[in-house]
Design an enzyme around this catalytic site. Structure first.
Site, mmCIF file in Angstrom:
data_model
loop_
_atom_site.group_PDB
_atom_site.id
_atom_site.type_symbol
_atom_site.label_atom_id
_atom_site.label_comp_id
_atom_site.label_asym_id
_atom_site.label_seq_id
_atom_site.Cartn_x
_atom_site.Cartn_y
_atom_site.Cartn_z
ATOM 1 N N GLY A 79 0.836 -0.937 0.150
ATOM 2 C CA GLY A 79 0.199 0.227 0.028
ATOM 3 C C GLY A 79 0.930 1.265 0.066
ATOM 4 N N ALA A 110 1.962 3.039 -2.262
ATOM 5 C CA ALA A 110 1.870 4.118 -3.504
ATOM 6 C C ALA A 110 1.332 5.001 -2.857
ATOM 7 C CB ALA A 110 1.116 3.836 -5.084
ATOM 8 N N GLY A 168 -1.907 7.347 0.650
ATOM 9 C CA GLY A 168 -2.130 7.029 1.940
ATOM 10 C C GLY A 168 -1.135 7.682 2.564
ATOM 11 N N ILE A 169 -1.506 6.721 4.543
ATOM 12 C CA ILE A 169 -0.719 5.960 5.315
ATOM 13 C C ILE A 169 1.051 5.257 4.721
ATOM 14 C CG2 ILE A 169 0.089 5.213 7.533
ATOM 15 C CD1 ILE A 169 -3.012 5.197 7.879
ATOM 16 N N ASP A 176 -1.082 -7.286 -7.001
ATOM 17 C CA ASP A 176 -3.246 -8.080 -6.902
ATOM 18 C C ASP A 176 -2.681 -8.331 -5.267
ATOM 19 O OD1 ASP A 176 -5.983 -7.347 -6.180
ATOM 20 O OD2 ASP A 176 -6.357 -7.816 -8.458
ATOM 21 N N LEU A 177 -2.999 -8.306 -4.185
ATOM 22 C CA LEU A 177 -3.138 -8.736 -3.288
ATOM 23 C C LEU A 177 -4.540 -9.911 -2.763
ATOM 24 C CD1 LEU A 177 -0.738 -7.177 -0.215
ATOM 25 C CD2 LEU A 177 -0.321 -8.767 -2.044
ATOM 26 N N GLY A 201 -5.390 -2.011 1.749
ATOM 27 C CA GLY A 201 -5.775 -2.595 2.014
ATOM 28 C C GLY A 201 -7.358 -1.692 0.908
ATOM 29 N N SER A 259 -7.916 -0.870 11.720
ATOM 30 C CA SER A 259 -8.275 0.082 11.849
ATOM 31 C C SER A 259 -8.950 0.195 13.543
ATOM 32 C CB SER A 259 -9.669 0.268 10.904
ATOM 33 O OG SER A 259 -10.893 0.936 11.287
ATOM 34 N N TYR A 267 -15.533 -4.098 5.939
ATOM 35 C CA TYR A 267 -14.173 -3.265 6.610
ATOM 36 C C TYR A 267 -13.314 -3.857 7.537
ATOM 37 C CZ TYR A 267 -10.956 -0.635 6.495
ATOM 38 O OH TYR A 267 -9.057 0.402 6.860
#
Length: 258
Positions: A9, A11, A13-14, A42-43, A72, A112, A152
């Site tokens: 992840g 690329a 955001g966090i 692609d996970l 995510g 989260s 989610y």
């Protein structure tokens, strides 16, 4: 001392903010994402998970010092089950041998605060049993009955439980590898911006994730905690879900039972 990190992840955001912070401090970061990354994978798929592990071994020279599993999906799609839970678990299990070869190895998952929300037990239980087909079927059933919103949080609840179960095992604590999760509140990222742009959806978000301390977070505010948890300084913290949520968990669950 320079360390070698792998971040899924990476690329946006966090993940992107953390990669930037680590690179600025002289560390090597191997980024994985659906695009714009060192490893494009692609996970949600078995092939993508295998490709990630294979390329990580090639690019790292067979050793990693830290893994941050941040890939995510939000939204109401059953696919989130495959990425958020099964993709994350496959990442950590697949990369564990590379961590075992590293120096002061550490691993962290981005979970989260929604992990403490009411969730769909059928999704979470199937995930923890390792049954991806059943978990996807349970997620689709949730969508069909109008409860897709639970997907989610259910994946994150399952991840939190997996961390607690797994961190203290011989392969992790026994091998000297701390394994933790963080639980952010609402973070302004490309994944959340569409929801926050809608006044009605933003109201729902703020009611379900109340953040009395400074409101919505920025990715750069989350990166320092990930940096510390994956540093050699973290010698004893393992099996924990560390809330970095502006007080949301304390509001939602109160003082709990001690």
């Amino acid at each position: 001392m320079s360390r070698t990190y792998l971040i899924t992840g990476a690329a946006s955001g966090i993940g992107k903010a953390t990669a930037t912070r680590l690179k600025e401090r002289g560390h090597t970061v191997i980024g994985a994402d659906l695009k714009d990354a060192d490893i494009v994978a692609d996970l949600a798929t078995a092939d993508g998970r295998a490709h990630l592990v294979r390329r990580a071994g090639e690019l790292s020279g067979g050793r990693l010092d830290a893994v941050i599993a941040g890939a995510g999906l939000a939204g109401f799609a059953p696919r989130a089950v495959s990425v958020n839970y099964f993709g994350t678990v496959a990442t950590l299990e697949g990369l564990r041998p590379l961590l075992a070869a590293g120096e002061d190895p550490r691993a962290v998952v981005i979970a989260s605060v929604t992990s403490v929300h009411p969730h769909d037990t059928a999704i979470a239980d199937a995930a923890l049993a390792g049954d991806e087909e059943a978990a996807l079927a349970a997620a689709q059933a949730a969508v069909d009955r109008g409860a897709g919103y639970a997907i989610y949080g259910s994946t994150k609840a399952a991840l939190a439980r997996w961390i607690r179960r797994t961190a203290v095992t011989a392969n992790w604590a026994g091998a000297g590898i701390p394994l933790n999760a963080i639980a952010p509140g609402t973070v302004v990222t490309p994944m959340t911006e569409p929801m926050l742009a809608s006044p009605d959806l933003r109201k729902i978000v703020d009611e379900t994730v109340p953040m009395p301390l400074h409101g919505h977070a920025r990715p750069a505010q989350i990166a320092p905690l990930l940096t510390w948890l994956t540093s050699p300084e973290n010698e004893l913290v393992t099996g924990q879900v560390v809330f970095i949520d502006g007080g949301a968990d304390a509001v939602l669950r109160g003082d709990g039972t001690w």
